[in-house]
Motif scaffolding. Sequence first.
Motif, PDB file in Angstrom:
ATOM      1  N   PRO A 158      28.906 106.872  29.514  1.00  0.00           N
ATOM      2  CA  PRO A 158      28.566 107.841  30.565  1.00  0.00           C
ATOM      3  C   PRO A 158      29.483 109.061  30.565  1.00  0.00           C
ATOM      4  CG  PRO A 158      28.512 105.601  31.432  1.00  0.00           C
ATOM      5  CD  PRO A 158      29.088 105.513  30.046  1.00  0.00           C
ATOM      6  N   ALA A 159      30.736 108.876  30.094  1.00  0.00           N
ATOM      7  CA  ALA A 159      31.692 109.993  30.091  1.00  0.00           C
ATOM      8  C   ALA A 159      31.502 110.920  28.904  1.00  0.00           C
ATOM      9  CB  ALA A 159      33.114 109.444  30.087  1.00  0.00           C
ATOM     10  N   GLY A 160      30.816 110.463  27.882  1.00  0.00           N
ATOM     11  CA  GLY A 160      30.636 111.231  26.649  1.00  0.00           C
ATOM     12  C   GLY A 160      30.743 110.311  25.452  1.00  0.00           C
ATOM     13  N   GLN A 161      30.837 110.865  24.261  1.00  0.00           N
ATOM     14  CA  GLN A 161      31.034 110.039  23.066  1.00  0.00           C
ATOM     15  C   GLN A 161      32.512 109.671  22.969  1.00  0.00           C
ATOM     16  OE1 GLN A 161      28.585 110.770  19.541  1.00  0.00           O
ATOM     17  NE2 GLN A 161      28.060 112.746  20.440  1.00  0.00           N
ATOM     18  N   THR A 162      32.777 108.427  22.580  1.00  0.00           N
ATOM     19  CA  THR A 162      34.157 107.937  22.583  1.00  0.00           C
ATOM     20  C   THR A 162      34.566 107.393  21.220  1.00  0.00           C
ATOM     21  OG1 THR A 162      33.500 105.716  23.307  1.00  0.00           O
ATOM     22  CG2 THR A 162      34.018 107.337  25.026  1.00  0.00           C
ATOM     23  N   GLN A 196      50.134 111.769  27.191  1.00  0.00           N
ATOM     24  CA  GLN A 196      49.571 111.243  28.422  1.00  0.00           C
ATOM     25  C   GLN A 196      48.080 111.523  28.508  1.00  0.00           C
ATOM     26  OE1 GLN A 196      51.917 113.506  31.234  1.00  0.00           O
ATOM     27  NE2 GLN A 196      50.254 114.935  31.601  1.00  0.00           N
ATOM     28  N   SER A 197      47.389 110.667  29.264  1.00  0.00           N
ATOM     29  CA  SER A 197      45.959 110.856  29.465  1.00  0.00           C
ATOM     30  C   SER A 197      45.700 112.224  30.093  1.00  0.00           C
ATOM     31  CB  SER A 197      45.406 109.759  30.367  1.00  0.00           C
ATOM     32  OG  SER A 197      45.426 108.514  29.715  1.00  0.00           O
ATOM     33  N   GLY A 198      44.596 112.812  29.684  1.00  0.00           N
ATOM     34  CA  GLY A 198      44.213 114.114  30.215  1.00  0.00           C
ATOM     35  C   GLY A 198      44.493 115.258  29.280  1.00  0.00           C
ATOM     36  N   SER A 219      37.280 122.834  20.655  1.00  0.00           N
ATOM     37  CA  SER A 219      36.616 123.621  19.611  1.00  0.00           C
ATOM     38  C   SER A 219      35.793 124.672  20.350  1.00  0.00           C
ATOM     39  CB  SER A 219      35.719 122.728  18.748  1.00  0.00           C
ATOM     40  OG  SER A 219      34.549 122.345  19.461  1.00  0.00           O
ATOM     41  N   THR A 220      34.958 125.395  19.637  1.00  0.00           N
ATOM     42  CA  THR A 220      34.132 126.402  20.306  1.00  0.00           C
ATOM     43  C   THR A 220      33.012 125.763  21.114  1.00  0.00           C
ATOM     44  OG1 THR A 220      32.847 126.586  18.279  1.00  0.00           O
ATOM     45  CG2 THR A 220      34.569 128.228  18.642  1.00  0.00           C
ATOM     46  N   THR A 221      32.702 124.489  20.861  1.00  0.00           N
ATOM     47  CA  THR A 221      31.566 123.858  21.536  1.00  0.00           C
ATOM     48  C   THR A 221      31.916 122.578  22.278  1.00  0.00           C
ATOM     49  OG1 THR A 221      31.014 122.672  19.499  1.00  0.00           O
ATOM     50  CG2 THR A 221      29.907 124.785  19.879  1.00  0.00           C
ATOM     51  N   HIS A 222      33.063 121.948  21.936  1.00  0.00           N
ATOM     52  CA  HIS A 222      33.375 120.636  22.496  1.00  0.00           C
ATOM     53  C   HIS A 222      34.839 120.518  22.924  1.00  0.00           C
ATOM     54  CE1 HIS A 222      29.516 119.688  20.626  1.00  0.00           C
ATOM     55  NE2 HIS A 222      29.491 118.577  21.342  1.00  0.00           N
ATOM     56  N   ARG A 223      35.071 119.499  23.739  1.00  0.00           N
ATOM     57  CA  ARG A 223      36.409 119.162  24.187  1.00  0.00           C
ATOM     58  C   ARG A 223      36.703 117.718  23.797  1.00  0.00           C
ATOM     59  NH1 ARG A 223      35.430 119.706  29.123  1.00  0.00           N
ATOM     60  NH2 ARG A 223      36.395 121.726  29.565  1.00  0.00           N
ATOM     61  N   VAL A 224      37.886 117.461  23.244  1.00  0.00           N
ATOM     62  CA  VAL A 224      38.373 116.102  23.029  1.00  0.00           C
ATOM     63  C   VAL A 224      39.481 115.849  24.029  1.00  0.00           C
ATOM     64  CG1 VAL A 224      39.776 114.652  21.521  1.00  0.00           C
ATOM     65  CG2 VAL A 224      37.749 115.747  20.615  1.00  0.00           C
ATOM     66  N   THR A 225      39.344 114.779  24.806  1.00  0.00           N
ATOM     67  CA  THR A 225      40.341 114.448  25.831  1.00  0.00           C
ATOM     68  C   THR A 225      40.904 113.056  25.561  1.00  0.00           C
ATOM     69  OG1 THR A 225      39.163 115.772  27.480  1.00  0.00           O
ATOM     70  CG2 THR A 225      40.755 114.164  28.299  1.00  0.00           C
ATOM     71  N   ILE A 226      42.231 112.950  25.584  1.00  0.00           N
ATOM     72  CA  ILE A 226      42.877 111.645  25.449  1.00  0.00           C
ATOM     73  C   ILE A 226      42.765 110.925  26.789  1.00  0.00           C
ATOM     74  CG2 ILE A 226      45.055 110.447  25.029  1.00  0.00           C
ATOM     75  CD1 ILE A 226      45.882 112.807  23.275  1.00  0.00           C
ATOM     76  N   ASP A 227      42.148 109.754  26.757  1.00  0.00           N
ATOM     77  CA  ASP A 227      41.948 108.969  27.970  1.00  0.00           C
ATOM     78  C   ASP A 227      42.421 107.541  27.708  1.00  0.00           C
ATOM     79  OD1 ASP A 227      40.903 108.408  30.654  1.00  0.00           O
ATOM     80  OD2 ASP A 227      39.351 107.269  29.591  1.00  0.00           O
ATOM     81  N   ARG A 228      43.680 107.282  28.025  1.00  0.00           N
ATOM     82  CA  ARG A 228      44.318 105.987  27.778  1.00  0.00           C
ATOM     83  C   ARG A 228      44.236 105.638  26.294  1.00  0.00           C
ATOM     84  NH1 ARG A 228      41.668 105.762  32.663  1.00  0.00           N
ATOM     85  NH2 ARG A 228      43.032 105.394  34.461  1.00  0.00           N
ATOM     86  N   GLN A 229      43.423 104.645  25.931  1.00  0.00           N
ATOM     87  CA  GLN A 229      43.362 104.193  24.544  1.00  0.00           C
ATOM     88  C   GLN A 229      42.127 104.694  23.802  1.00  0.00           C
ATOM     89  OE1 GLN A 229      45.859 102.572  22.920  1.00  0.00           O
ATOM     90  NE2 GLN A 229      46.934 103.092  24.831  1.00  0.00           N
ATOM     91  N   GLN A 230      41.574 105.813  24.253  1.00  0.00           N
ATOM     92  CA  GLN A 230      40.396 106.350  23.575  1.00  0.00           C
ATOM     93  C   GLN A 230      40.381 107.870  23.650  1.00  0.00           C
ATOM     94  OE1 GLN A 230      36.919 104.873  25.611  1.00  0.00           O
ATOM     95  NE2 GLN A 230      37.366 105.945  27.520  1.00  0.00           N
ATOM     96  N   LEU A 231      39.577 108.461  22.770  1.00  0.00           N
ATOM     97  CA  LEU A 231      39.280 109.887  22.836  1.00  0.00           C
ATOM     98  C   LEU A 231      37.870 110.037  23.387  1.00  0.00           C
ATOM     99  CD1 LEU A 231      40.530 111.159  19.343  1.00  0.00           C
ATOM    100  CD2 LEU A 231      41.833 110.957  21.470  1.00  0.00           C
ATOM    101  N   ILE A 232      37.706 110.954  24.318  1.00  0.00           N
ATOM    102  CA  ILE A 232      36.377 111.233  24.871  1.00  0.00           C
ATOM    103  C   ILE A 232      35.954 112.620  24.399  1.00  0.00           C
ATOM    104  CG2 ILE A 232      34.998 111.518  26.953  1.00  0.00           C
ATOM    105  CD1 ILE A 232      36.902 109.672  28.399  1.00  0.00           C
ATOM    106  N   ILE A 233      34.780 112.699  23.796  1.00  0.00           N
ATOM    107  CA  ILE A 233      34.263 113.962  23.254  1.00  0.00           C
ATOM    108  C   ILE A 233      33.119 114.425  24.142  1.00  0.00           C
ATOM    109  CG2 ILE A 233      33.308 115.116  21.221  1.00  0.00           C
ATOM    110  CD1 ILE A 233      34.328 112.550  19.655  1.00  0.00           C
TER     111      ILE A 233
END
Length: 409
Positions: A210-214, A254-256, A261-275
Amino acid sequence: MVHLFKQAGFDFGIAHCNFQLRADESQRDEAFVKLLAATLEVPFHVTHFDTKAYAKAHRSSTQMAARDLRYQWFEQIREQEGYAAIALAHHQNDAIETMLINLTRGTGISGLHGIAPKRGQLIRPLLFLNREDIEALIQREQINYVEDSSNGTDHYARNKIRLHVIPQLKAINPSLERTFAQNIQRFQEAEAIIQQTVADLRNRILKESPAGQTLQIEAIRALNPQSLLCYELLKPFNFTESLVGEILNAQERQSGTSFYSTTHRVTIDRQQLIITPIAAAAANNNCLIHPADAQLELPHHILSIRYEQGNTFFKDGKAYVDYDLLIFPLVVRTREAGDVFVPLGMKTHKKLSNFLVDEKVPLPEKDKIPLILNGNGDIIWVGGMRQDNRYKVQATTKKVAIFELKLKQ
């Protein structure tokens, strides 16, 4: 190419774009191509573009604007007239130049196979010839031609490579074109193997949520080779190789922590990356700065970039940044909710919104201020106002990036 097509008995037409960039020379080129089509007794298609207006509206370089316009129009003509393909006259030297440009700017293995002989409806039938072959054929067959005078300048990155880099490489290897053609073949075969591996990986470790691709950080750590495979996984989201390297180095942050990129965001969220995709309005507001760029045209400003050796800086309204701390491509955009930076002279973060209030910036002007962001998402410079303390020039600085903004007239 058109002379070879005529001799081979192909049914074809000639399409010419007048980009209206070179005054009388543009008109000369159009007249020449029109006469050529009449001489060969083939259909002639012509269009005129306001290329500079298109570039300004789409915030792109003149070169990229011309490229977009011509390919869009070529496809329209192909569909309207029922042509089977769009033939382009790229040759071996063009493939070498493309490979070197990609290497200079940072690329995955897909950037090393040069120019594909066929991609969709585009075909390039002259890739078996190099520039010297073509010039010899022109002399032997006494073929008339005209040349774009801009080919002789080094204003563009491709021309710099063509005029200055390739002659040096040919001095080392006189058979440069043949060697590169062999290398390109090897890279194409290696890419096919890698892409199959990446496709399998993507199906296995890239998950929808639900948050995006992980992507689980544990799965990233298990990749071997890590940098190459992670780059190929993130490339469809328009992340560059250098930026992927920064993401890999930041897995313990740290998380957050986010990267853009020009179209996407990668966010560190604990033990995963959310795209997640950036909102369309924000994505369209992003411009990229590559190391070779000297100037960028923004909606309200002209941004100039230059580099100097040493650690010189002046208090003159420009930003003087430690080059070695930069992660290319840089991003230029306007403000977003949650923006923070460390104003020069301070050691703690400050909300950009609070900074603009303190500086008494009128509300209508706040959304016009360009922000330069590092590849890791840090604000380097609040354009024309304050740069970030983390990127200032220090005694140990070896090279300085200098950014200057000027209002459009």
